[in-house]
Design an enzyme around this catalytic site. Structure first.
Site, PDB file in Angstrom:
ATOM      1  N   LYS A 185     -12.539  -2.454   2.292  1.00  0.00           N
ATOM      2  CA  LYS A 185     -12.055  -3.673   1.639  1.00  0.00           C
ATOM      3  C   LYS A 185     -12.541  -4.925   2.377  1.00  0.00           C
ATOM      4  O   LYS A 185     -12.815  -5.956   1.759  1.00  0.00           O
ATOM      5  CB  LYS A 185     -10.531  -3.662   1.545  1.00  0.00           C
ATOM      6  CG  LYS A 185      -9.975  -2.632   0.555  1.00  0.00           C
ATOM      7  CD  LYS A 185     -10.436  -2.878  -0.871  1.00  0.00           C
ATOM      8  CE  LYS A 185      -9.666  -2.053  -1.888  1.00  0.00           C
ATOM      9  NZ  LYS A 185     -10.204  -2.225  -3.268  1.00  0.00           N
TER      10      LYS A 185
ATOM     11  N   TYR B 293     -10.120   2.710   4.875  1.00  0.00           N
ATOM     12  CA  TYR B 293      -9.897   1.956   3.634  1.00  0.00           C
ATOM     13  C   TYR B 293     -10.046   0.455   3.918  1.00  0.00           C
ATOM     14  O   TYR B 293     -10.734  -0.269   3.187  1.00  0.00           O
ATOM     15  CB  TYR B 293      -8.496   2.270   3.108  1.00  0.00           C
ATOM     16  CG  TYR B 293      -8.023   1.446   1.938  1.00  0.00           C
ATOM     17  CD1 TYR B 293      -8.497   1.676   0.652  1.00  0.00           C
ATOM     18  CD2 TYR B 293      -7.059   0.443   2.112  1.00  0.00           C
ATOM     19  CE1 TYR B 293      -8.022   0.923  -0.427  1.00  0.00           C
ATOM     20  CE2 TYR B 293      -6.588  -0.304   1.037  1.00  0.00           C
ATOM     21  CZ  TYR B 293      -7.077  -0.066  -0.233  1.00  0.00           C
ATOM     22  OH  TYR B 293      -6.608  -0.807  -1.302  1.00  0.00           O
TER      23      TYR B 293
HETATM   24  N1  LIG Z   1      -1.547  -0.287  -5.276  1.00  0.00           N
HETATM   25  C1  LIG Z   1      -1.623  -1.079  -4.233  1.00  0.00           C
HETATM   26  O1  LIG Z   1      -0.645  -1.229  -3.465  1.00  0.00           O
HETATM   27  C2  LIG Z   1      -2.886  -1.843  -3.963  1.00  0.00           C
HETATM   28  C3  LIG Z   1      -2.842  -2.807  -2.945  1.00  0.00           C
HETATM   29  C4  LIG Z   1      -3.978  -3.543  -2.662  1.00  0.00           C
HETATM   30  C5  LIG Z   1      -5.131  -3.314  -3.373  1.00  0.00           C
HETATM   31  N2  LIG Z   1      -5.158  -2.355  -4.350  1.00  0.00           N
HETATM   32  C6  LIG Z   1      -6.419  -2.154  -5.058  1.00  0.00           C
HETATM   33  O2  LIG Z   1      -6.207  -2.358  -6.441  1.00  0.00           O
HETATM   34  C7  LIG Z   1      -7.190  -1.590  -7.171  1.00  0.00           C
HETATM   35  C8  LIG Z   1      -6.476  -0.756  -8.219  1.00  0.00           C
HETATM   36  O3  LIG Z   1      -5.634   0.176  -7.565  1.00  0.00           O
HETATM   37  P1  LIG Z   1      -4.345   0.856  -8.234  1.00  0.00           P
HETATM   38  O4  LIG Z   1      -3.209   0.572  -7.344  1.00  0.00           O
HETATM   39  O5  LIG Z   1      -4.257   0.487  -9.661  1.00  0.00           O
HETATM   40  O6  LIG Z   1      -4.680   2.380  -8.019  1.00  0.00           O
HETATM   41  P2  LIG Z   1      -5.241   3.506  -9.002  1.00  0.00           P
HETATM   42  O7  LIG Z   1      -4.390   3.556 -10.232  1.00  0.00           O
HETATM   43  O8  LIG Z   1      -5.367   4.720  -8.154  1.00  0.00           O
HETATM   44  O9  LIG Z   1      -6.688   2.957  -9.406  1.00  0.00           O
HETATM   45  C9  LIG Z   1      -7.875   3.264  -8.724  1.00  0.00           C
HETATM   46  C10 LIG Z   1      -8.999   3.251  -9.741  1.00  0.00           C
HETATM   47  O10 LIG Z   1     -10.260   3.473  -9.097  1.00  0.00           O
HETATM   48  C11 LIG Z   1     -10.985   4.385  -9.909  1.00  0.00           C
HETATM   49  N3  LIG Z   1     -12.060   5.077  -9.205  1.00  0.00           N
HETATM   50  C12 LIG Z   1     -11.995   5.731  -8.019  1.00  0.00           C
HETATM   51  N4  LIG Z   1     -13.207   6.262  -7.726  1.00  0.00           N
HETATM   52  C13 LIG Z   1     -14.038   5.919  -8.757  1.00  0.00           C
HETATM   53  C14 LIG Z   1     -15.393   6.168  -9.055  1.00  0.00           C
HETATM   54  N5  LIG Z   1     -16.178   6.900  -8.223  1.00  0.00           N
HETATM   55  N6  LIG Z   1     -15.927   5.650 -10.175  1.00  0.00           N
HETATM   56  C15 LIG Z   1     -15.166   4.935 -11.039  1.00  0.00           C
HETATM   57  N7  LIG Z   1     -13.852   4.676 -10.834  1.00  0.00           N
HETATM   58  C16 LIG Z   1     -13.298   5.173  -9.703  1.00  0.00           C
HETATM   59  C17 LIG Z   1      -9.916   5.370 -10.371  1.00  0.00           C
HETATM   60  O11 LIG Z   1     -10.432   6.186 -11.394  1.00  0.00           O
HETATM   61  P3  LIG Z   1      -9.916   7.720 -11.603  1.00  0.00           P
HETATM   62  O12 LIG Z   1      -8.666   7.616 -12.440  1.00  0.00           O
HETATM   63  O13 LIG Z   1     -11.050   8.362 -12.326  1.00  0.00           O
HETATM   64  O14 LIG Z   1      -9.650   8.295 -10.248  1.00  0.00           O
HETATM   65  C18 LIG Z   1      -8.851   4.373 -10.802  1.00  0.00           C
HETATM   66  O15 LIG Z   1      -9.147   3.832 -12.068  1.00  0.00           O
HETATM   67  C19 LIG Z   1      -7.941  -0.760  -6.119  1.00  0.00           C
HETATM   68  O16 LIG Z   1      -9.133  -1.413  -5.774  1.00  0.00           O
HETATM   69  C20 LIG Z   1      -6.989  -0.761  -4.943  1.00  0.00           C
HETATM   70  O17 LIG Z   1      -7.676  -0.548  -3.728  1.00  0.00           O
HETATM   71  C21 LIG Z   1      -4.060  -1.625  -4.663  1.00  0.00           C
END
Ligand SMILES: NC(=O)c1ccc[n+]([C@@H]2O[C@H](COP(=O)([O-])OP(=O)(O)OC[C@H]3O[C@@H](n4cnc5c(N)ncnc54)[C@H](OP(=O)(O)O)[C@@H]3O)[C@@H](O)[C@H]2O)c1
Length: 244
Positions: free
Chosen positions: A153, A149
Site C-alpha cells: 500500500k 500488506y
Molecule cells: N476493509 C478494510 O478495512 C480496508 C481498509 C483499508 C483499505 N482497504 C482496501 O480497500 C480495497 C477493497 O477492500 P475490501 O475491504 O472491500 O475487501 P474485499 O471485499 O476482500 O475486496 C478485495 C478485492 O480485490 C480483488 N482482487 C484480489 N486479487 C485480485 C486479482 N488478482 N485480480 C482482480 N481482483 C483481485 C478481490 O477479488 P476476488 O473476489 O476475486 O478475490 C476483491 O474484489 C482493497 O484495496 C483493500 O486493501 C480495505
C-alpha cells in the site's frame, strides 16, 4: 453530470458500495473482476436498486502484460476509474513464504499502479478523467503486524502521489483514499475499534465526493489523519519497541 465509472475489483465490498453511490447518481457502471460470474450478484443489485446500465468485464490485476490490449477493448474510455483491488494476506505466512508475500505485494502495488498508470496516459491525452486508488493507512508506516500488506500500500500511495503531481495541469484528477478499518469480507473475524471502523457506504460516499473535486488524499474517517500523524511522529527507537 453523469458519466461512466470503471470499477476494478467488482466483487469487493467497498467497491460495490462505490458502484452503488455512482449508480445512485445516474452513472453507467463497468464492473471488472477476475471472476465476472461472482460479480454478477453485485451487477444485478445495481440494476434492481438504481436501474443502472451495467457492463461486466474480466480482469486479473496480476496479468499486467494484458492491460494495454484490455484497455483498447473497452467499449469507451470511462470518465472515472476506481481501483478497489487488494489482498490483506497472512503476515506470518508472508514472512516464510516469498511466493505469498510476492502475491500480496503485486496485488496491492504493482497491478493497480501499472493499470492506473496506463489509464492515466489515456485520460491525459483526452484532457479529462478522475482516477481513484483505494490505498490504506497501513502504508503510512510499516508495522510488525502487517508490513507486507503495508509495504504494498505504501508503494501504491507513492505511485498515486507521483501521478497526481505529474498530471496536476492535465485536467486529470488523481485521488488516494485511505479508508481506515472498514467492516468487509477482508476484515471479517478481526476485532476492530468501533470509533475507527467505518461501513463500506461511508467509503462509497467519500470516493464519490473526492473524485468530484473534494480532496487529493482522503482519510474516510477524519480521526485517522490524526491517528496516523501521531504514529508517524513516534521516533524509530521508541516505535520499534511497541507492539503494533
Ligand atoms: N476493509 C478494510 O478495512 C480496508 C481498509 C483499508 C483499505 N482497504 C482496501 O480497500 C480495497 C477493497 O477492500 P475490501 O475491504 O472491500 O475487501 P474485499 O471485499 O476482500 O475486496 C478485495 C478485492 O480485490 C480483488 N482482487 C484480489 N486479487 C485480485 C486479482 N488478482 N485480480 C482482480 N481482483 C483481485 C478481490 O477479488 P476476488 O473476489 O476475486 O478475490 C476483491 O474484489 C482493497 O484495496 C483493500 O486493501 C480495505
Amino acid at each position: 453530470m453523469a458519466g461512466t465509472l470503471l470499477l476494478v475489483g467488482a466483487t469487493s465490498d467497498i467497491g460495490h458500495a462505490v458502484a452503488a453511490r455512482y449508480a445512485q447518481a445516474g452513472w453507467r457502471i463497468l464492473l471488472a473482476a477476475r471472476d465476472p460470474e461472482r460479480a454478477q450478484r453485485n451487477a444485478d443489485d445495481l440494476v434492481a436498486r438504481h436501474r443502472a446500465e451495467v457492463g461486466l468485464l474480466r480482469l486479473d490485476i496480476l496479468e499486467t502484460d494484458s492491460f494495454a490490449a484490455w484497455l483498447d477493448g473497452l467499449p469507451a474510455l470511462p470518465d472515472t476509474v476506481v481501483c478497489a483491488v487488494g489482498e490483506l494476506g497472512d503476515q506470518g505466512r508472508a514472512e516464510v513464504d516469498p511466493t505469498h508475500a510476492e502475491g500480496v505485494m503485486r496485488t496491492n502495488f504493482l497491478g493497480p499502479s501499472l493499470l492506473l498508470g496506463l489509464i492515466a496516459e489515456r485520460f491525459a491525452a483526452r484532457g479529462s478523467g478522475a482516477i481513484v486508488g483505494i490505498s490504506s493507512v497501513a502504508g503510512d508506516r510499516g508495522r510488525g503486524s502487517n508490513y507486507v500488506y503495508g509495504a504494498g500500500k505504501a508503494g501504491f500511495t507513492a505511485f498515486l502521489s507521483g501521478l497526481r503531481n505529474r498530471l496536476a495541469k492535465s485536467g486529470v484528477r488523481v485521488v488516494t483514499v485511505k479508508p481506515g478499518f472498514v467492516r468487509t469480507r477482508m476484515t471479517r473475524g478481526l476485532r476492530l475499534p468501533p470509533l475507527l471502523t467505518g461501513e463500506p457506504s461511508e467509503v462509497g460516499q467519500a470516493v464519490y465526493a473526492a473524485a468530484q473535486g473534494g480532496g487529493d488524499v482522503v482519510y474516510v474517517r477524519k480521526i485517522w489523519r490524526l491517528v496516523m500523524a501521531v504514529i508517524a511522529a513516534i521516533p524509530e527507537p521508541v516505535f520499534k519497541r511497541l507492539n503494533l
